[in-house]
Enzyme design. Structure first.
Site, mmCIF file in Angstrom:
data_model
loop_
_atom_site.group_PDB
_atom_site.id
_atom_site.type_symbol
_atom_site.label_atom_id
_atom_site.label_comp_id
_atom_site.label_asym_id
_atom_site.label_seq_id
_atom_site.Cartn_x
_atom_site.Cartn_y
_atom_site.Cartn_z
ATOM 1 N N ASP A 35 0.821 -1.213 0.000
ATOM 2 C CA ASP A 35 0.000 0.000 0.000
ATOM 3 C C ASP A 35 0.859 1.268 0.000
ATOM 4 O O ASP A 35 2.027 1.246 0.411
ATOM 5 C CB ASP A 35 -0.855 0.052 1.281
ATOM 6 N N ASP A 36 0.215 2.349 -0.417
ATOM 7 C CA ASP A 36 0.684 3.729 -0.207
ATOM 8 C C ASP A 36 1.774 4.189 -1.169
ATOM 9 O O ASP A 36 2.278 5.296 -1.034
ATOM 10 C CB ASP A 36 1.144 3.961 1.243
ATOM 11 N N HIS A 86 -6.065 2.686 -4.205
ATOM 12 C CA HIS A 86 -6.055 3.003 -2.769
ATOM 13 C C HIS A 86 -6.549 4.438 -2.559
ATOM 14 O O HIS A 86 -6.173 5.097 -1.592
ATOM 15 C CB HIS A 86 -4.630 2.819 -2.241
ATOM 16 N N HIS A 90 -6.086 9.316 -0.364
ATOM 17 C CA HIS A 90 -5.926 8.514 0.850
ATOM 18 C C HIS A 90 -6.823 9.039 1.968
ATOM 19 O O HIS A 90 -6.386 9.347 3.081
ATOM 20 C CB HIS A 90 -4.456 8.507 1.304
ATOM 21 N N HIS A 181 3.753 -2.334 2.989
ATOM 22 C CA HIS A 181 3.767 -0.985 2.412
ATOM 23 C C HIS A 181 5.020 -0.817 1.563
ATOM 24 O O HIS A 181 6.068 -1.378 1.903
ATOM 25 C CB HIS A 181 3.734 0.073 3.522
HETATM 26 ZN ZN LIG Z 1 -2.779 3.454 3.028
#
Ligand SMILES: [Zn+2]
Length: 211
Positions: A35-36, A86, A90, A181
């Site tokens: 993620d991210d 995602h 955010h 992540h």
């Molecule tokens: Zn996130």
């Protein structure tokens, strides 16, 4: 997980609208998810480690970061991994109204499909794993499947690669979806060990959308 009961209830009423573990029971599949990102340094490191291990993964990218790094988005896709949504900014579903939230998810989806020049699965991971009933239903109406996780690597709080490796190895089995992540320096450092351990156990490392 935040709001677990709500999600379980909605998932039971609307089968197939959200995913916590891989659906194919009894298979040896495990999905690693990142993620991210995308991140200029760590995403390429992660891609190299995955490719060397013959592993496929899902990348739940943030739209605003993807917009700055379209070449990296195309590289994730070209190397056979899943580019997934995602959100654009955010957002926390509890802190904005449902229309703004869903528009943000749709904006990220459009951007990613624009960058890649092809359609993507409508797989969306809510930031923080947080959703509201209204957002859940609105996303379902727009054809999005919400993708959560069954194993949290805790790479947001554990910084010692060995601790991350041991935790993921201990908790992960067939069907699990592992949260990691790609914007932390220690995650690529842990990933080699995670890949070694899971492969030793003959687990098949795949994306959330692999069939
Ligand atoms: Zn996130």
């Amino acid at each position: 997980m935040v709001g677990g009961l709500l999600k379980q209830a909605l998932a039971a009423i609307l089968p197939g609208t959200s995913l916590v573990r891989l659906p194919a029971a009894g298979s040896s599949g495990v999905a690693l998810t990142f993620d991210d990102g995308p991140h200029d340094r760590f995403t390429p490191q992660i891609l190299d480690l995955l490719d060397a291990a013959g592993a496929v993964a899902s990348f739940f990218v943030v739209g605003s970061a993807a917009k700055q790094r379209p070449a990296l988005i195309r590289e994730i896709d070209a190397r056979g991994h899943q580019v997934a949504n995602h959100g654009y900014r955010h957002l926390n579903a509890r802190k904005v109204n449902v229309d703004e939230y869903v528009a943000d998810v749709a904006r990220a989806q459009e951007l990613l499909e624009d960058i890649l020049g092809h359609r993507l699965e409508r797989d969306f991971r809510p930031p923080y794993g947080i959703i509201t009933p209204a957002a859940y239903l609105a996303l379902w109406r727009k054809g999005f499947r919400q993708v959560y996780w069954s194993v949290d690597s805790l790479d947001h709080s554990l910084t010692d690669p060995r601790a991350i490796i041991d935790r993921v190895d201990r908790l992960t089995g067939p069907g699990d979806v592992v949260l990691m992540h790609d914007d932390y320096e220690h995650t690529p450092l842990a990933l080699q060990g995670v890949l070694d351990r899971l492969k030793q156990r003959r687990l098949d490392l795949r994306s959330v959308s692999s069939r």
